[in-house]
Design a protein around this motif. Structure first.
Motif, PDB file in Angstrom:
ATOM      1  N   LEU A 309       9.639   0.091  -2.256  1.00 19.24           N
ATOM      2  CA  LEU A 309       9.472   1.355  -1.548  1.00 19.24           C
ATOM      3  C   LEU A 309       8.096   1.328  -0.867  1.00 19.24           C
ATOM      4  O   LEU A 309       7.092   0.933  -1.480  1.00 19.24           O
ATOM      5  N   LEU A 310       8.009   1.774   0.419  1.00 15.00           N
ATOM      6  CA  LEU A 310       6.762   1.761   1.172  1.00 15.00           C
ATOM      7  C   LEU A 310       6.238   3.195   1.318  1.00 15.00           C
ATOM      8  O   LEU A 310       6.975   4.076   1.768  1.00 15.00           O
ATOM      9  N   ASP A 311       4.957   3.391   0.965  1.00 16.85           N
ATOM     10  CA  ASP A 311       4.374   4.734   1.018  1.00 16.85           C
ATOM     11  C   ASP A 311       3.521   4.918   2.276  1.00 16.85           C
ATOM     12  O   ASP A 311       3.816   5.786   3.097  1.00 16.85           O
ATOM     13  N   TRP A 312       2.467   4.143   2.456  1.00 11.09           N
ATOM     14  CA  TRP A 312       1.649   4.243   3.665  1.00 11.09           C
ATOM     15  C   TRP A 312       0.988   2.905   3.987  1.00 11.09           C
ATOM     16  O   TRP A 312       0.888   2.013   3.150  1.00 11.09           O
ATOM     17  N   LEU A 313       0.495   2.774   5.259  1.00 11.23           N
ATOM     18  CA  LEU A 313      -0.188   1.592   5.749  1.00 11.23           C
ATOM     19  C   LEU A 313      -1.573   2.020   6.278  1.00 11.23           C
ATOM     20  O   LEU A 313      -1.704   3.086   6.894  1.00 11.23           O
ATOM     21  N   GLU A 314      -2.570   1.163   6.072  1.00  6.02           N
ATOM     22  CA  GLU A 314      -3.931   1.482   6.492  1.00  6.02           C
ATOM     23  C   GLU A 314      -4.668   0.218   6.879  1.00  6.02           C
ATOM     24  O   GLU A 314      -4.495  -0.829   6.265  1.00  6.02           O
ATOM     25  N   VAL A 315      -5.485   0.309   7.928  1.00  3.70           N
ATOM     26  CA  VAL A 315      -6.361  -0.797   8.327  1.00  3.70           C
ATOM     27  C   VAL A 315      -7.734  -0.533   7.758  1.00  3.70           C
ATOM     28  O   VAL A 315      -8.319   0.545   7.968  1.00  3.70           O
ATOM     29  N   THR A 316      -8.271  -1.507   7.039  1.00  2.00           N
ATOM     30  CA  THR A 316      -9.599  -1.374   6.425  1.00  2.00           C
ATOM     31  C   THR A 316     -10.471  -2.547   6.912  1.00  2.00           C
ATOM     32  O   THR A 316      -9.964  -3.553   7.423  1.00  2.00           O
ATOM     33  N   PRO A 317     -11.800  -2.429   6.788  1.00  2.00           N
ATOM     34  CA  PRO A 317     -12.672  -3.517   7.253  1.00  2.00           C
ATOM     35  C   PRO A 317     -12.360  -4.815   6.540  1.00  2.00           C
ATOM     36  O   PRO A 317     -12.092  -4.857   5.338  1.00  2.00           O
ATOM     37  N   GLY A 318     -12.387  -5.906   7.301  1.00  2.00           N
ATOM     38  CA  GLY A 318     -12.109  -7.224   6.718  1.00  2.00           C
ATOM     39  C   GLY A 318     -13.373  -7.879   6.249  1.00  2.00           C
ATOM     40  O   GLY A 318     -14.496  -7.370   6.384  1.00  2.00           O
ATOM     41  N   GLN A 319     -13.227  -9.074   5.666  1.00  2.00           N
ATOM     42  CA  GLN A 319     -14.352  -9.856   5.179  1.00  2.00           C
ATOM     43  C   GLN A 319     -14.449 -11.163   5.958  1.00  2.00           C
ATOM     44  O   GLN A 319     -13.431 -11.774   6.235  1.00  2.00           O
TER      45      GLN A 319
END
Length: 319
Positions: A309-319
């Motif tokens: 089940l998929l709730d939400w997607l988010e882009v966060t800073p990478g390394q």
């Protein structure tokens, strides 16, 4: 008529210092010359002649004590250095035995050679050092208190400084960059494909109204997200999901190109309960995104395990 010539004068009229006054000198008074002060001394006693004076005045030093005659006082002679020389006569000259007084024993350092001056000097230096340290501490403390008082009264601005003019707001853009918002999206609001659908049955979803994406375990099911990025670079795609305590995975495509690695939807919490509402967790995968719009697609392809089940997607800073 001089006093004492006929015995008519009374003792009250004899003045031993009559020679100092004019009337005494007129009466025949002379300074002492062996007969005492005042009027001339008495004549030797003669038979049948009454005494001529009731006061027998003796010159200072004339009276004798025992067989020695007391010496008259002689003023001290002036020494060549300007100090008077003491005229001292030992007691033996008067027939008296000298008295000696025992010297009390000296106690303390020096082994009988006097007071321990070294110890006294060390003690005095220690006292002076303590006093100096106390004064320095007091000066430092008073200085700190004065500075605090000055800060409280007038702040750090000196009294001679000109009054400050309030600054007007600047219209120039600030050189500091504010953190830019990175996109986040509920899975239920994304473009769905294949058998993917939205539901609200399982508790614990964070989407609007508790909605999430289900029916994702059939090949061809997908969710597509149009993410607008403020700058190009390396980021993380974070996904919140739920699984029945069994590892899952899916295919990740960015801007039409399959990602080098699939997105892992594993049982990271090591749950043994198959109840989906107790197995919500997150995972992430590295992605390269361009500035502006980016198409991010998660799909269930042949070979994937997609019971998720998929709730939400988010882009966060990478390394």
């Amino acid at each position: 008529m001089a006093a004492g010539n006929d015995g008519a004068n009374t003792p009250e009229d004899d003045d031993p210092f009559g020679y100092l006054y004019e009337d005494g000198q007129a009466a025949g008074a002379r300074p002492p010359q062996g007969g005492g002060y005042g009027y001339p001394g008495p004549a030797p006693a003669q038979p049948g002649v009454p005494r001529t004076s009731y006061n027998q005045v003796r010159t200072v030093g004339e009276r004798q004590y025992g067989h020695h005659q007391q010496q008259a006082y002689v003023p001290p002679q002036q020494s060549p250095y300007g100090r008077p020389q003491a005229q001292y006569a030992a007691p033996e000259t008067y027939g008296a035995q000298p008295q000696t007084r025992p010297i009390p024993p000296q106690h303390g350092g020096g082994s009988g050679r006097g007071p321990n001056t070294k110890g006294l000097l060390i003690g005095a230096v220690a006292v002076v050092a303590v006093v100096v340290v106390g004064i320095a501490a007091a000066l430092i403390t008073n200085s700190g208190k004065q500075n605090d008082k000055d800060d409280k009264v007038g702040g750090n601005t000196p009294s001679t400084a000109p009054s400050q003019v309030s600054e007007t707001p600047s219209t120039e853009p600030s050189a500091e960059k504010t953190p830019e918002e990175l996109p986040k999206q509920d899975a239920a609001t994304l473009t769905l494909g294949g058998s993917a659908t939205t539901e609200k049955t399982v508790q614990g979803a964070e989407g609007v109204g508790g909605a999430y994406v289900s029916g994702f375990n059939t090949p061809g099911a997908s969710v597509t997200w149009k993410a607008n990025m403020p700058a190009a670079g390396k980021y993380r795609l974070t996904v919140r999901y739920a699984i029945p305590a069994v590892d899952a995975n899916a295919t990740l495509t960015v801007n039409g190109k399959p990602n080098s690695l699939p997105i892992g939807l594993k049982n990271f919490i090591h749950s043994t309960d198959t109840n989906l509402e107790k197995n919500w967790q997150t995972t992430w995968a590295p992605v390269n995104l361009q500035k502006g719009d980016n198409e991010i697609k998660i799909s269930c392809e042949v070979g994937n395990q997609c019971n998720v089940l998929l709730d939400w997607l988010e882009v966060t800073p990478g390394q």
